[in-house]
Enzyme design. Structure first.
Site, PDB file in Angstrom:
ATOM      1  N   GLY A  29       0.828  -1.196   0.000  1.00 35.57           N
ATOM      2  CA  GLY A  29       0.000   0.000   0.000  1.00 35.57           C
ATOM      3  C   GLY A  29       0.862   1.246   0.000  1.00 35.57           C
ATOM      4  N   VAL A  56      -9.452   7.538   0.163  1.00 38.16           N
ATOM      5  CA  VAL A  56     -10.357   6.729   0.980  1.00 38.16           C
ATOM      6  C   VAL A  56     -10.664   7.459   2.285  1.00 38.16           C
ATOM      7  CG1 VAL A  56     -10.597   4.576   2.257  1.00 38.16           C
ATOM      8  CG2 VAL A  56      -9.548   4.572  -0.016  1.00 38.16           C
ATOM      9  N   SER A  80      -1.498   9.158  14.739  1.00 38.51           N
ATOM     10  CA  SER A  80      -0.347   9.221  13.833  1.00 38.51           C
ATOM     11  C   SER A  80      -0.748   9.713  12.451  1.00 38.51           C
ATOM     12  CB  SER A  80       0.284   7.831  13.708  1.00 38.51           C
ATOM     13  OG  SER A  80      -0.714   6.841  13.470  1.00 38.51           O
ATOM     14  N   LYS A 116     -12.905   5.617  16.064  1.00 41.82           N
ATOM     15  CA  LYS A 116     -12.657   7.059  16.236  1.00 41.82           C
ATOM     16  C   LYS A 116     -12.890   7.809  14.928  1.00 41.82           C
ATOM     17  CE  LYS A 116      -8.590   6.761  14.015  1.00 41.82           C
ATOM     18  NZ  LYS A 116      -8.124   7.519  12.831  1.00 41.82           N
ATOM     19  N   ARG A 176      -0.441   0.192  -8.821  1.00 47.61           N
ATOM     20  CA  ARG A 176      -0.301   1.047 -10.002  1.00 47.61           C
ATOM     21  C   ARG A 176       1.168   1.176 -10.402  1.00 47.61           C
ATOM     22  NH1 ARG A 176      -1.433   6.091  -9.466  1.00 47.61           N
ATOM     23  NH2 ARG A 176      -1.668   6.246  -7.202  1.00 47.61           N
ATOM     24  N   ALA A 199       0.104  10.613   8.847  1.00 42.28           N
ATOM     25  CA  ALA A 199       1.189  10.202   7.955  1.00 42.28           C
ATOM     26  C   ALA A 199       2.098  11.370   7.600  1.00 42.28           C
ATOM     27  CB  ALA A 199       0.606   9.592   6.677  1.00 42.28           C
TER      28      ALA A 199
END
Length: 343
Positions: free
Chosen positions: A8, A280, A139, A192, A33, A141
């Protein structure tokens, strides 16, 4: 150091690959991809997801799943929840050696109502791994990739596997704790996102900090009610994967779920929001799954039910807030008494 496959190449997968590369591991970053893999390898950039971050040269991106997982000491799943089962099935067909399995996806499958680790356990060959490890916590990214201080939790049914993942990821910027409560860690990280949608909706409606504080506090009570009914420890929801993740996701522009909720509060329809996001938004699917779980478990989750009405039944944001504010009278400590009674 170890050969590690990260599956991913979104923002979170790329950020975790950077953590592992900083720790000296040989990292292969898989994407479905081919053009994305080529971009990362040639420009050292992942422009769609982390445009301001330079990716270390020790990370090699590729679109060949078999090559990515070959001889890997660990496979880290960082794919959207909706494709976890499919990717697990693909890995199951290709995996030829025993490895450590880690996932950092935050969601619940709305069809089976299973946690991510349960979905993976159904698909992955049991002889090829010990137990799934989940990595979760507050966290973003964007901050992790910039090596800003971050603290997360890993959990597994097997402490040895959790401690291996802890050692694999931990460094001076990325602190990792262990927690034996895998149910609570996974549910806290998934649920959450629903409350973050609500926090964004509240801000999008123009409400202030009072409303958001109430939403977050009562939202945490809902998370704990459902979680403990499914076997989690209530203490987990006071930690990094509970209140910690809730704070960061409900209060930051980095949060996709908050940003999506904000647009919903402004009056955009869900289809428009998802098109504008271009990424997403896990809280949308998780809201549907959590609502079904609450009905199955006979657990009252009024905030989740209200957001589910907004997302799937065209309820208006203001109507949902009004319904929540005019509910029958309750004692604030009822939830705490209920949770303590389970101990």
């Amino acid at each position: 150091m170890a050969k590690i496959a990260v599956l991913g190449a979104g923002s979170w997968g790329t950020a975790l690959a950077i953590v592992l590369a900083d720790n000296g591991h040989n990292v292969k970053l898989w994407t479905h991809r081919k053009e994305q893999a080529e971009e990362i390898n040639t420009s050292r950039k992942n422009h769609k997801y982390l445009p301001d971050v330079t990716i270390p040269s020790s990370i090699y991106a590729l679109a060949d799943l078999q090559e990515a997982i070959q001889d890997s000491a660990a496979i880290v799943f960082v794919v959207p929840t909706k494709v976890v089962r499919d990717v697990s099935q693909q890995v199951a067909k290709l995996l030829q050696h025993k490895t450590t399995i880690v996932h950092a996806s935050k969601g619940i499958d709305p069809d089976s109502l299973k946690r991510v680790s349960e979905v993976m356990e159904e698909e992955l060959p049991t002889a090829m791994y010990e137990d799934v490890v989940v990595l979760s916590g507050p966290s973003h990214a964007e901050e992790v990739a910039l090596r800003q201080p971050t603290t997360v939790t890993v959990s597994s049914k097997t402490i040895k596997e959790a401690e291996y993942a802890q050692q694999m990821f931990m460094n001076e910027h990325f602190r990792v704790y262990t927690n034996p409560d895998i149910i609570g860690v996974e549910l806290g990280g998934a649920l959450k996102n629903i409350i973050a949608l609500g926090a964004g909706i509240s801000d999008g409606l123009g409400y202030g900090d009072n409303a958001k504080a109430a939403l977050m506090t009562r939202g945490l009570a809902e998370i704990a009610r459902l979680g403990t009914s499914m076997g989690a420890s209530p203490l987990t929801f006071t930690g990094l994967t509970g209140v910690g993740d809730l704070i960061v996701t409900c209060t930051s522009q980095h949060s996709r779920n908050y940003r999506a909720g904000y647009m919903l509060g402004e009056g955009y329809r869900l289809e428009e929001v998802l098109e504008r996001m271009g990424m997403v938004v896990e809280g949308v699917r998780t809201t549907n799954a959590a609502h079904k779980l609450s009905q199955r478990q006979c657990i009252e989750m009024p905030i989740t039910a209200g957001i589910e009405q907004l997302l799937y039944h065209d309820a208006k944001p203001k109507e949902v807030v009004d319904q929540l504010m005019t509910r029958g009278r309750r004692h604030e400590m009822e939830d705490l008494y209920d949770l303590l009674g389970k101990q």
